[in-house]
Write an enzyme that holds these catalytic residues in place. Structure first.
Site, PDB file in Angstrom:
ATOM      1  N   ASN A 157       0.870  -1.177   0.000  1.00 24.73           N
ATOM      2  CA  ASN A 157       0.000   0.000   0.000  1.00 24.73           C
ATOM      3  C   ASN A 157       0.910   1.230   0.000  1.00 24.73           C
ATOM      4  OD1 ASN A 157      -1.834   2.018   0.470  1.00 24.73           O
ATOM      5  ND2 ASN A 157      -2.346   1.385   2.572  1.00 24.73           N
ATOM      6  N   TRP A 158       1.043   1.840  -1.166  1.00 27.61           N
ATOM      7  CA  TRP A 158       1.982   2.974  -1.283  1.00 27.61           C
ATOM      8  C   TRP A 158       1.418   4.246  -0.660  1.00 27.61           C
ATOM      9  CZ3 TRP A 158       4.161   2.728  -7.044  1.00 27.61           C
ATOM     10  CH2 TRP A 158       4.796   1.484  -7.223  1.00 27.61           C
ATOM     11  N   LYS A 159       0.141   4.226  -0.328  1.00 23.49           N
ATOM     12  CA  LYS A 159      -0.533   5.409   0.260  1.00 23.49           C
ATOM     13  C   LYS A 159      -0.328   6.648  -0.621  1.00 23.49           C
ATOM     14  CE  LYS A 159       0.008   3.393   4.783  1.00 23.49           C
ATOM     15  NZ  LYS A 159      -0.196   3.540   6.206  1.00 23.49           N
ATOM     16  N   HIS A 167      -9.736   1.039   4.590  1.00 26.30           N
ATOM     17  CA  HIS A 167      -8.489   1.204   5.344  1.00 26.30           C
ATOM     18  C   HIS A 167      -8.759   2.122   6.528  1.00 26.30           C
ATOM     19  CE1 HIS A 167      -4.406   2.357   6.386  1.00 26.30           C
ATOM     20  NE2 HIS A 167      -3.978   1.323   5.670  1.00 26.30           N
ATOM     21  N   GLU A 205      -7.207   4.484   7.723  1.00 25.83           N
ATOM     22  CA  GLU A 205      -6.950   5.913   7.451  1.00 25.83           C
ATOM     23  C   GLU A 205      -8.140   6.541   6.732  1.00 25.83           C
ATOM     24  OE1 GLU A 205      -3.107   5.395   5.600  1.00 25.83           O
ATOM     25  OE2 GLU A 205      -2.258   4.872   7.548  1.00 25.83           O
ATOM     26  N   GLU A 243      -5.814  -5.148  10.358  1.00 25.45           N
ATOM     27  CA  GLU A 243      -4.796  -4.120  10.582  1.00 25.45           C
ATOM     28  C   GLU A 243      -5.084  -3.403  11.894  1.00 25.45           C
ATOM     29  OE1 GLU A 243      -2.745  -2.840   6.812  1.00 25.45           O
ATOM     30  OE2 GLU A 243      -4.569  -1.660   6.871  1.00 25.45           O
ATOM     31  N   GLY A 288       1.971   2.140  10.743  1.00 26.60           N
ATOM     32  CA  GLY A 288       2.890   3.264  10.620  1.00 26.60           C
ATOM     33  C   GLY A 288       3.553   3.663  11.928  1.00 26.60           C
ATOM     34  N   SER A 299       3.006  -2.298  10.362  1.00 25.36           N
ATOM     35  CA  SER A 299       4.453  -2.299  10.556  1.00 25.36           C
ATOM     36  C   SER A 299       5.106  -3.652  10.267  1.00 25.36           C
ATOM     37  CB  SER A 299       4.811  -1.809  11.965  1.00 25.36           C
ATOM     38  OG  SER A 299       4.366  -0.479  12.151  1.00 25.36           O
TER      39      SER A 299
HETATM   40  C1  PEP Z   1      -0.989   0.023   5.925  1.00 22.96           C
HETATM   41  O1  PEP Z   1      -1.059   1.178   5.603  1.00 22.96           O
HETATM   42  O2  PEP Z   1      -1.860  -0.750   5.505  1.00 22.96           O
HETATM   43  C2  PEP Z   1       0.122  -0.408   6.768  1.00 22.96           C
HETATM   44  C3  PEP Z   1       0.083  -1.595   7.295  1.00 22.96           C
HETATM   45  O3  PEP Z   1       1.137   0.489   6.941  1.00 22.96           O
HETATM   46  P1  PEP Z   1       2.555   0.185   7.688  1.00 22.96           P
HETATM   47  O4  PEP Z   1       3.077  -1.095   7.111  1.00 22.96           O
HETATM   48  O5  PEP Z   1       3.404   1.357   7.360  1.00 22.96           O
HETATM   49  O6  PEP Z   1       2.257   0.057   9.140  1.00 22.96           O
END
Ligand code: PEP
Length: 257
Positions: free
Chosen positions: A12-14, A103, A105, A173, A179, A219
């Site tokens: 997931n490049w966001k 997600h 976010e 998640e 993050g 993470s």
């Molecule tokens: C995500 O955004 O889905 C995610 C898991 O981010 P990160 O790996 O940076 O925690």
């Protein structure tokens, strides 16, 4: 240990990347896969989910590589007066196979609720995409002992009608792990994945419920991936930060082997 379900390693490049970054990252991911593919059949599928602005460019870059393309969100409608939104049919049209919905976010920044996530997943599936449906508890909810109840509620509310293993992937998640550099332990992840598995079997029946892939996200990195991926119900990862470097993303995928 070979698993029945093929792993899915999804980046997931966001909201990251200019054209040159997207091109270089896609090239790097495709190159790693090409090198490894010659050797044996890999136990995982690789997916990258760039921001909308890079989708077409990355689609071109990935042509014939075997790396799948996905988006990070979609609208519920096929077309129309929805300024700034993107229809799932548009994503399918430029080569996407997957789309992430719900997600945390988006739930936090855009107030998306379970019913919205379910509607998006259903629209995505109707357009021929596979929906990656995200759920997960906050730290406050975990501290109050609500982890299983929250994930059960979110799963029930967000699961698309008629979900199958082909059309739907679940991503667990924990919000406190995204993050933050703080990862769920393999045991914490497996506890929630087992709950999700049981709920999927209840909702979709034994055969289909056991086929649906459940990803862990939060993470995940080259150091912790192998142990997480070894858990019986962890069928891959949704990876944010570590997916922005082709070598790290590949090292996470190697955790499946
Ligand atoms: C995500 O955004 O889905 C995610 C898991 O981010 P990160 O790996 O940076 O925690």
């Amino acid at each position: 240990m070979a698993k029945e379900r093929r792993y899915l390693i999804a980046g997931n490049w966001k909201m990251n990347g200019q054209k040159k970054d997207g091109r270089a990252l896609a090239k790097g991911v495709a190159k790693s896969l090409k090198k490894a593919k010659g050797k044996k059949k890999l136990p995982f599928e690789l997916l990258v989910c760039p921001p909308f602005t890079l989708l077409s460019l990355v689609a071109d870059e990935l042509k014939g590589s075997g790396v799948a393309l996905g988006a990070q969100d979609c609208h519920t409608a096929e077309k129309g007066a929805h300024t700034g939104d993107i229809a799932p049919q548009m994503l399918e049209n430029i080569g996407c196979k997957y789309v992430i919905v719900g997600h945390s976010e988006r739930r936090a920044d855009h107030g998306e609720k379970d019913a919205d996530v379910k509607a998006k997943a259903e629209a995505a599936i109707a357009a021929g995409l596979t929906a990656i449906v995200c759920i997960g508890e906050t730290l406050a909810q975990r501290d109050k002992g609500q982890t299983l109840a929250v994930n059960r509620r979110q799963l029930k509310g967000s699961l698309p009608e008629g979900a199958t293993a082909k059309t739907t992937v679940i991503a667990y998640e924990p919000v406190w792990a995204i993050g933050t550099g703080r990862t769920a332990t393999p045991e914490q992840a497996q506890e929630v994945h087992a709950l999700i598995r049981a709920e999927l079997v209840k909702a979709l029946g034994e055969t289909e419920g056991n086929k649906v892939r459940i990803l862990y996200g939060g993470s995940m990195n080259p150091k912790n991936a192998k142990e997480l991926l070894a858990q019986p119900d962890v069928d891959g990862g949704l990876i944010g930060g570590a997916s922005l470097k082709a070598e790290d993303f590949w090292a996470v995928a190697e955790g499946c082997m």
